[in-house]
Design a protein around this motif. Structure first.
Motif, PDB file in Angstrom:
ATOM      1  N   ALA A  22       0.828  -1.205   0.000  1.00 62.54           N
ATOM      2  CA  ALA A  22       0.000   0.000   0.000  1.00 62.54           C
ATOM      3  C   ALA A  22       0.865   1.259   0.000  1.00 62.54           C
ATOM      4  N   ILE A  23       2.033   1.182   0.603  1.00 67.25           N
ATOM      5  CA  ILE A  23       2.918   2.349   0.654  1.00 67.25           C
ATOM      6  C   ILE A  23       3.542   2.620  -0.709  1.00 67.25           C
ATOM      7  N   THR A  24       4.073   1.576  -1.347  1.00 71.45           N
ATOM      8  CA  THR A  24       4.775   1.780  -2.615  1.00 71.45           C
ATOM      9  C   THR A  24       3.836   1.935  -3.802  1.00 71.45           C
ATOM     10  N   GLN A  25       2.630   1.402  -3.705  1.00 69.96           N
ATOM     11  CA  GLN A  25       1.710   1.464  -4.836  1.00 69.96           C
ATOM     12  C   GLN A  25       0.564   2.447  -4.614  1.00 69.96           C
ATOM     13  N   GLY A  26       0.592   3.110  -3.480  1.00 66.24           N
ATOM     14  CA  GLY A  26      -0.452   4.089  -3.192  1.00 66.24           C
ATOM     15  C   GLY A  26      -0.294   5.319  -4.066  1.00 66.24           C
ATOM     16  N   ASP A  27      -0.904   6.368  -3.665  1.00 66.86           N
ATOM     17  CA  ASP A  27      -0.880   7.603  -4.438  1.00 66.86           C
ATOM     18  C   ASP A  27       0.362   8.412  -4.076  1.00 66.86           C
ATOM     19  N   VAL A  28       1.527   7.788  -4.240  1.00 63.04           N
ATOM     20  CA  VAL A  28       2.796   8.396  -3.846  1.00 63.04           C
ATOM     21  C   VAL A  28       3.077   9.659  -4.661  1.00 63.04           C
ATOM     22  N   SER A  31       1.087  12.548  -3.529  1.00 64.39           N
ATOM     23  CA  SER A  31       1.557  12.957  -2.203  1.00 64.39           C
ATOM     24  C   SER A  31       2.787  13.854  -2.326  1.00 64.39           C
ATOM     25  N   PHE A  32       3.725  13.471  -3.208  1.00 70.96           N
ATOM     26  CA  PHE A  32       4.899  14.313  -3.438  1.00 70.96           C
ATOM     27  C   PHE A  32       4.501  15.672  -3.999  1.00 70.96           C
ATOM     28  N   ILE A  33       3.615  15.657  -4.972  1.00 74.86           N
ATOM     29  CA  ILE A  33       3.180  16.904  -5.607  1.00 74.86           C
ATOM     30  C   ILE A  33       2.490  17.802  -4.582  1.00 74.86           C
ATOM     31  N   SER A  34       1.612  17.229  -3.773  1.00 74.92           N
ATOM     32  CA  SER A  34       0.892  18.000  -2.759  1.00 74.92           C
ATOM     33  C   SER A  34       1.852  18.611  -1.739  1.00 74.92           C
ATOM     34  N   THR A  35       2.820  17.826  -1.297  1.00 75.84           N
ATOM     35  CA  THR A  35       3.795  18.325  -0.329  1.00 75.84           C
ATOM     36  C   THR A  35       4.629  19.443  -0.941  1.00 75.84           C
ATOM     37  N   TRP A  36       5.026  19.250  -2.192  1.00 82.25           N
ATOM     38  CA  TRP A  36       5.820  20.263  -2.894  1.00 82.25           C
ATOM     39  C   TRP A  36       5.043  21.579  -3.021  1.00 82.25           C
ATOM     40  N   GLU A  37       3.769  21.472  -3.368  1.00 86.54           N
ATOM     41  CA  GLU A  37       2.955  22.673  -3.534  1.00 86.54           C
ATOM     42  C   GLU A  37       2.770  23.430  -2.223  1.00 86.54           C
ATOM     43  N   LYS A  38       2.768  22.724  -1.106  1.00 91.95           N
ATOM     44  CA  LYS A  38       2.597  23.361   0.202  1.00 91.95           C
ATOM     45  C   LYS A  38       3.899  23.942   0.746  1.00 91.95           C
ATOM     46  N   ALA A  39       5.022  23.536   0.168  1.00 92.39           N
ATOM     47  CA  ALA A  39       6.325  23.994   0.672  1.00 92.39           C
ATOM     48  C   ALA A  39       6.519  25.475   0.387  1.00 92.39           C
ATOM     49  N   PRO A  40       7.182  26.178   1.287  1.00 91.03           N
ATOM     50  CA  PRO A  40       7.475  27.600   1.051  1.00 91.03           C
ATOM     51  C   PRO A  40       8.409  27.767  -0.156  1.00 91.03           C
ATOM     52  N   GLU A  41       8.330  28.905  -0.801  1.00 88.71           N
ATOM     53  CA  GLU A  41       9.156  29.171  -1.982  1.00 88.71           C
ATOM     54  C   GLU A  41      10.645  29.043  -1.671  1.00 88.71           C
ATOM     55  N   GLU A  42      11.036  29.433  -0.469  1.00 87.69           N
ATOM     56  CA  GLU A  42      12.447  29.345  -0.076  1.00 87.69           C
ATOM     57  C   GLU A  42      12.934  27.887  -0.132  1.00 87.69           C
ATOM     58  N   ILE A  43      12.107  26.978   0.323  1.00 90.02           N
ATOM     59  CA  ILE A  43      12.456  25.550   0.298  1.00 90.02           C
ATOM     60  C   ILE A  43      12.533  25.062  -1.144  1.00 90.02           C
ATOM     61  N   LYS A  44      11.570  25.428  -1.946  1.00 94.21           N
ATOM     62  CA  LYS A  44      11.566  25.030  -3.358  1.00 94.21           C
ATOM     63  C   LYS A  44      12.825  25.523  -4.069  1.00 94.21           C
ATOM     64  N   MET A  45      13.230  26.751  -3.759  1.00 95.80           N
ATOM     65  CA  MET A  45      14.440  27.290  -4.378  1.00 95.80           C
ATOM     66  C   MET A  45      15.678  26.530  -3.920  1.00 95.80           C
ATOM     67  N   SER A  46      15.697  26.121  -2.658  1.00 99.45           N
ATOM     68  CA  SER A  46      16.845  25.373  -2.132  1.00 99.45           C
ATOM     69  C   SER A  46      17.023  24.044  -2.868  1.00 99.45           C
ATOM     70  N   TYR A  47      15.914  23.372  -3.126  1.00 96.58           N
ATOM     71  CA  TYR A  47      15.968  22.077  -3.800  1.00 96.58           C
ATOM     72  C   TYR A  47      16.157  22.224  -5.304  1.00 96.58           C
ATOM     73  N   GLY A  48      15.709  23.309  -5.854  1.00 97.24           N
ATOM     74  CA  GLY A  48      15.823  23.528  -7.297  1.00 97.24           C
ATOM     75  C   GLY A  48      14.562  23.122  -8.030  1.00 97.24           C
ATOM     76  N   GLU A  49      14.373  23.700  -9.207  1.00 99.80           N
ATOM     77  CA  GLU A  49      13.124  23.481  -9.936  1.00 99.80           C
ATOM     78  C   GLU A  49      12.999  22.081 -10.515  1.00 99.80           C
ATOM     79  N   ASN A  50      14.102  21.395 -10.730  1.00100.58           N
ATOM     80  CA  ASN A  50      14.041  20.047 -11.305  1.00100.58           C
ATOM     81  C   ASN A  50      13.847  18.955 -10.256  1.00100.58           C
ATOM     82  N   TYR A  51      13.930  19.300  -8.988  1.00 98.19           N
ATOM     83  CA  TYR A  51      13.848  18.293  -7.930  1.00 98.19           C
ATOM     84  C   TYR A  51      12.564  17.475  -8.018  1.00 98.19           C
TER      85      TYR A  51
END
Length: 114
Positions: A22-28, A31-51
């Motif tokens: 369920a963990i590996t085949q769930g809506d992973v 979940s990543f996209i949702s977490t990324w969208e909620k992250a502050p811009e400063e964090i997104k810039m730290s990781y880079g746009e291709n992350y």
């Protein structure tokens, strides 16, 4: 594991590779996209746009390689629980046996490069 030895408790470790659960085949992905969208811009810039793109590709590749044969894991569990002399470590899955376990014996600096 060693701390429990003095109490007569034998501890075995089961180290599985990638399996379809369920963990590996769930809506992973979402979940990543949702977490990324909620992250502050400063964090997104730290990781880079291709992350996010790179992590999504990695996640899709991992999902393709997951084994559906969960009996490999449950067989290890059964052996550890019922054997008179259970092993200290159990590797479940080809990837654990051929990749992760050998990596654990290498120096950390070399593993980091790999």
């Amino acid at each position: 594991r060693l701390e429990m030895r003095d109490f007569g408790v034998k501890v075995s470790m089961i180290e599985p590779g990638y399996f379809k659960t369920a963990i590996t085949q769930g809506d992973v992905e979402n979940s990543f996209i949702s977490t990324w969208e909620k992250a502050p811009e400063e964090i997104k810039m730290s990781y880079g746009e291709n992350y996010l793109k790179e992590i999504l590709v990695l996640t899709r590749d991992m999902q393709k390689k997951c084994s559906s044969n969960l009996s490999l894991v449950t067989d290890c569990m059964e052996h550890a629980l019922t054997s008179r002399y259970p092993r200290t470590r159990y590797a479940a899955g080809w990837d654990a046996k051929l990749f992760f376990i050998p990596l654990s014996y290498l120096p950390s600096a070399l593993v980091d490069v790999i």
